[in-house]
Design a protein around this motif. Structure first.
Motif: not given
Lengths: 292, 222
Positions: B106-135
């Motif tokens: 899993a990884v949390d990504m905090t984007f800082i810039g014009e607006n700030n955004m928190f995006i949390s996701g996970e790599s679920v296997g074989a290159g497939e992914i899922a973003v689970r949280k936005i802010n």
């Protein structure tokens, strides 16, 4: 209309009743489910095929080590020896070993490869397919047919078993790759539907229980060298199947056994590096050196 | 269980060494980039569990950054991304932690810039992914479909208003996921569709009263 095929028995019935090869059924179903043409399915497959060959070419020329320093020069060693002294089983055998190492080593040095089905098992199918097509002059059309056949085998295995070492061990990754390789080569050599499924079953059956215990959690040891081993393994399955040897356990049941074996396998042996090769004295030293 | 296709088995063409730790990381970065849209000044990546422990040996950090910068999974530049010119365009930071409530990769990504955004996701296997949280919102985005994210006031009839717009334009909904902070407060709707949604349709949804914000998130290439 798309036919929902989730078992090899269904695939077999579909092929026999419609008098079609596995690749024909597979490419039509893929086209229908993605709402694209069969030509587009084949073009996609051809891109993968091209990238496989590119990885082999690049890997054959490189001697760059992986980040851990454990792997990256075995392909070169093997090539040098074969230049001086031929392999016991001849040129195609040499190429399969070289190509599988070339691809796997390219993978661990962050080069470009095709996950087939996974990155850790990326050297198996490309090695047999490329070496045999070069030495026996199979056309691009036949190579695409073979790769689609292999893909369909992997797809149906993945309906029951997740193709991830963390879920079912290496039997699900390199085991599946070896079964796919067997199917591809059996298709190339003119095997019929039953022979192709038998080749896959035989390859898979003899890899049940294979654990995933990578040293320091890296896709290097034993993964890189496992690729040439299992590429050659798949050729044994093809030769048996083409001779009419059958897997006494049908392939669907072999996959049931693989699923059960994977579930019973200790989590310490499923890509967590908590047992097996990963916790040997030498492996722990490597881990300390690489990650501190 | 997730259904793989023939294409999933004989692809992706990717830089190694790991579909979950390298290609999955690139795709998480790419999807986060599609969600954030603007160019960030800085991104903070917080890696969890297996991503934190074995990420270095698998190029996970390189993959995440490369994805945020718009490189695809088969781009040979990923390997030397930290020394590349494009990486100099933004600031980035990596943090590492263990938290067993999170997925192993899993990884949390905090984007800082014009607006700030928190995006949390996970790599679920074989290159497939899922973003689970936005802010603050729980979502589920896989990057496989074009998707609209709608933030609106929680009240009766909102789902029906949005779906009527889509129906009118003959767009088929593949999946719909809703969440809210509290009754009558901010809520979110994540709608994945077959095909595309043009920008005029996004504008029409944005004009619905009580819709605060609409974002169209493009799917990732296969």
């Amino acid at each position: 209309m798309e036919m929902n095929i989730n078992t090899f028995e269904q695939l077999h019935c579909e092929c026999i009743s419609k008098n079609k090869a596995i690749y024909e059924v597979a490419q039509e179903n893929m086209a229908s489910s993605a709402d694209i043409s069969v030509d587009e399915v084949r073009a996609f497959t051809n891109r993968s095929l091209f990238a496989m060959k590119e990885a082999i070419q690049t890997g054959m020329l490189s001697r760059e080590l992986s980040m851990s320093g454990m792997c990256g020069q075995d392909c070169h060693r093997v090539q040098k020896r074969f230049e001086a002294e031929p392999a016991i089983f001849g040129k195609t055998f040499e190429k399969i070993i070289e190509y599988a190492l070339a691809t796997s080593e390219e993978n661990i040095r962050m080069g470009k490869i095709v996950a087939c089905p996974t990155a850790g098992s990326c050297g198996i199918l490309p090695a047999t397919l490329t070496a045999i097509c070069e030495d026996f002059n199979y056309s691009e059309r036949e190579q695409i047919n073979a790769l689609i056949t292999a893909g369909e085998i992997g797809r149906i295995i993945s309906v029951k078993v997740a193709l991830a070492g963390a879920v079912a061990g290496c039997q699900a990754e390199c085991g599946t790759a070896s079964a796919m390789s067997a199917a591809a080569i059996c298709q190339l050599r003119g095997g019929n539907v039953s022979q192709i499924l038998n080749a896959s079953a035989l390859a898979l059956k003899n890899l049940l229980g294979l654990t995933c215990d990578p040293v320091a959690g890296l896709v290097e040891v034993p993964c890189v060298k496992r690729n040439p081993f299992l590429a050659i393994h798949s050729i044994t399955a093809v030769e048996l199947a083409l001779s009419g040897v059958e897997s006494k356990i049908p392939i669907d049941e072999v996959i049931d056994a693989m699923e059960q074996t994977g579930a019973l396998m200790s989590p310490t042996l499923k890509e967590s590096s908590q047992a097996g090769l990963a916790t040997t004295k030498t492996a722990l030293e490597v881990q300390k050196r690489v990650f501190g | 269980m997730k259904k793989s296709t023939l294409f999933d088995i004989i692809s992706p063409v990717m830089v190694g060494p790991s579909s979950s730790h390298t290609a999955g990381a690139v795709r998480l970065g790419l999807l986060a980039r599609n969600i954030y849209k603007n160019k960030p000044e800085k991104v903070i990546f917080k890696l969890y569990n297996s991503y934190a422990h074995t990420g270095k040996g698998h190029g996970t950090e390189k993959g995440l950054l490369a994805g945020v910068l718009g490189l695809s999974v088969d781009d040979r530049r990923i390997k030397d991304i930290f020394n590349s010119d494009i990486a100099k365009e933004i600031e980035y930071e990596f943090e590492y932690c263990d938290n067993f409530k999170y997925h192993p990769n899993a990884v949390d990504m905090t984007f800082i810039g014009e607006n700030n955004m928190f995006i949390s996701g996970e790599s679920v296997g074989a290159g497939e992914i899922a973003v689970r949280k936005i802010n603050d919102f729980t979502v589920k985005l896989t990057g496989k479909y074009n998707t609209v994210l709608i933030v609106y006031k929680d009240m009766p009839g909102m789902i029906s208003q949005v779906s009527s717009v889509l129906q009118y334009h003959n767009i088929n909904i593949a999946s719909l996921f809703c969440d809210r902070n509290a009754k009558g407060k901010e809520a979110s709707m994540v709608i994945s569709v077959d095909g595309n949604i043009s920008s005029d349709i996004v504008d029409i949804i944005e004009e619905i009263p009580e819709v605060y914000f609409v974002s169209y998130i493009e799917k990732l290439e296969h």
